[in-house]
Design an enzyme around this catalytic site. Structure first.
Site, PDB file in Angstrom:
ATOM      1  N   ASP A   1      43.784 -20.023 -11.996  1.00 48.17           N
ATOM      2  CA  ASP A   1      43.693 -19.853 -13.445  1.00 48.17           C
ATOM      3  C   ASP A   1      43.785 -18.388 -13.855  1.00 48.17           C
ATOM      4  O   ASP A   1      43.716 -18.071 -15.052  1.00 48.17           O
ATOM      5  CB  ASP A   1      42.402 -20.468 -13.983  1.00 48.17           C
ATOM      6  CG  ASP A   1      41.137 -19.835 -13.397  1.00 48.17           C
ATOM      7  OD1 ASP A   1      41.261 -19.001 -12.475  1.00 48.17           O
ATOM      8  OD2 ASP A   1      40.043 -20.192 -13.855  1.00 48.17           O
TER       9      ASP A   1
ATOM     10  N   ASP B   1      39.235 -27.478 -10.385  1.00 44.97           N
ATOM     11  CA  ASP B   1      37.785 -27.312 -10.519  1.00 44.97           C
ATOM     12  C   ASP B   1      37.399 -27.373 -11.996  1.00 44.97           C
ATOM     13  O   ASP B   1      36.472 -26.697 -12.450  1.00 44.97           O
ATOM     14  CB  ASP B   1      37.320 -25.998  -9.885  1.00 44.97           C
ATOM     15  CG  ASP B   1      35.816 -25.972  -9.586  1.00 44.97           C
ATOM     16  OD1 ASP B   1      35.172 -27.036  -9.679  1.00 44.97           O
ATOM     17  OD2 ASP B   1      35.289 -24.886  -9.288  1.00 44.97           O
TER      18      ASP B   1
END
Length: 387
Positions: free
Chosen positions: A253, A279
């Site tokens: 990310d 996640d």
């Protein structure tokens, strides 16, 4: 089968990701599986889709996620799981494991039971393939967002009870190698049908190596909530980077790992041992605000999820579709290089590559159409269009 009749769908003129390259192929889907590939124009079909040269890739697998669109896995009911499934399909995810954050025995059992209830319902999104237990046999010093008071020493009777309640569908568990006794229990855990990953750990190199030798095959969100590499003390991170067999999860990310670190891990591990995960927490797909992650209160600002108590990063708001685009941007590599990190590699890690992870006759008809910008534009799960 619908109404007792075989349902056939032909996808023609597609640029299909097959054998690690793109080939112009037709794909015949029948009763949720890939029936045939190649020239299928002579088939009598219920539906014909002209892909117009679009790229078609295997559906993405997310083996580490705690939720999305306002639903937290630990507190989800069957309807909540289905809501996540439908959102995930819009992002290109066709299969996933629900990651249960360390919680009480009662709440963990409740999450398992709700997963079983979801299985009884009619589905219109991604396929929830099983359960990932992130804990409770974890090191307090590297707990991350784990509630410390709920962490435990190894308890195989408890784990066996979870697996029995899940009817054998706990597929994956994260443990910390330095927790007393856990390394010796890894062969038993695997005998229960559970793949083992190591993480949330400050284990020294030798202890981590022993865990790997005893059968641990994954590294949970590599580089996060683990002791980092030092020239004199390579620690757990050095052990998982060095070993040729271990699969390294990565949260791509741009926050959990610097793009240079992403490139570094891929260069060391190779394209076949990196697993892209999200996640993600219940905030994925939603605006900034206040959310939950298991028992924790989480605040999301600019898409960055952190514990309300101390600012510890707590999961992400990432999706697999965005992870794909980030990996392409961070690495400069081709789409053919990146696709296995979201498909084949996670499928091999959790032992479901015989069903999903590539586009082959006999496998589930889980397909994702990408436009020129690598955006997800259509998703098929077991032959049914979901997005």
């Amino acid at each position: 089968m619908e109404g007792g009749f075989s349902v056939k769908t032909l996808i023609k003129n597609a640029s299909v990701y097959h054998n690690h390259r793109f080939e112009t192929l037709d794909i015949l889907l029948e009763d949720g599986r890939i029936a045939r590939m190649g020239g299928c124009g002579g088939e009598s079909c219920d539906k014909v889709i002209d892909a117009g040269g679009s790229r078609v890739v295997p559906g993405f697998l997310d083996i580490h996620t705690h939720g999305a669109v306002g639903v937290d896995v630990n507190g989800a009911d069957a309807e909540g799981f289905e809501k996540i499934c439908r959102f995930f399909a819009s992002q290109g995810t066709t299969s996933w494991l629900c990651s249960v954050l360390t919680d009480t025995k009662e709440q963990t059992m409740q999450a398992i039971d709700m997963y079983k209830e979801w299985k009884k319902t009619e589905h219109h999104g991604a396929n929830l393939m099983g359960i990932h237990l992130e804990g409770p046999f974890l090191c307090p010093d590297y707990k991350g967002a784990m509630p410390e008071h709920l962490l435990k020493k190894p308890d195989m009777e408890l784990l066996k009870a979870y697996q029995e309640e899940a009817e054998g569908e706990v597929r994956y568990i994260t443990v910390s190698p330095e927790v007393e006794g856990i390394v010796d229990f890894i062969p038993y855990i695997k005998s229960l049908g559970i793949q083992v990953a190591i993480g949330h750990s400050g284990a020294d190199y030798d202890t981590a190596r022993k865990a790997i030798q005893n059968g641990a095959l994954g590294a949970t969100h590599t580089g996060n909530a683990m002791k980092l590499l030092h020239q004199h003390f390579p620690a757990i991170w050095g052990a998982v980077l060095e070993d040729d067999d271990v699969y390294c999860e990565m949260i791509c990310d741009g926050r959990h790992l610097h793009p240079g670190t992403v490139r570094f891990i891929i260069k060391i591990k190779g394209l076949d041992r990196v697993v892209a995960i999200t996640d993600s927490i219940m905030a994925a797909g939603l605006p900034d605000g206040n959310y939950k992650l298991g028992v924790n209160d989480v605040v999301v600002v600019d898409g960055d999820a952190k514990l309300a108590t101390d600012g510890t990063r707590a999961g992400s708001t990432l999706t697999t579709g965005k992870a794909l685009k980030n990996l392409l941007e961070f690495t400069g590599r081709s789409l053919t290089d990146i696709i296995p990190m979201l498909t084949e590699n996670p499928a091999r890690l959790i032992g479901v590559y015989d069903r999903v992870g590539s586009i082959e006759p006999g496998k589930d008809a889980d397909l994702v159409f990408l436009d020129e910008g690598c955006n997800v534009v259509r998703t098929f799960v077991k032959g049914k269009e979901c997005y």
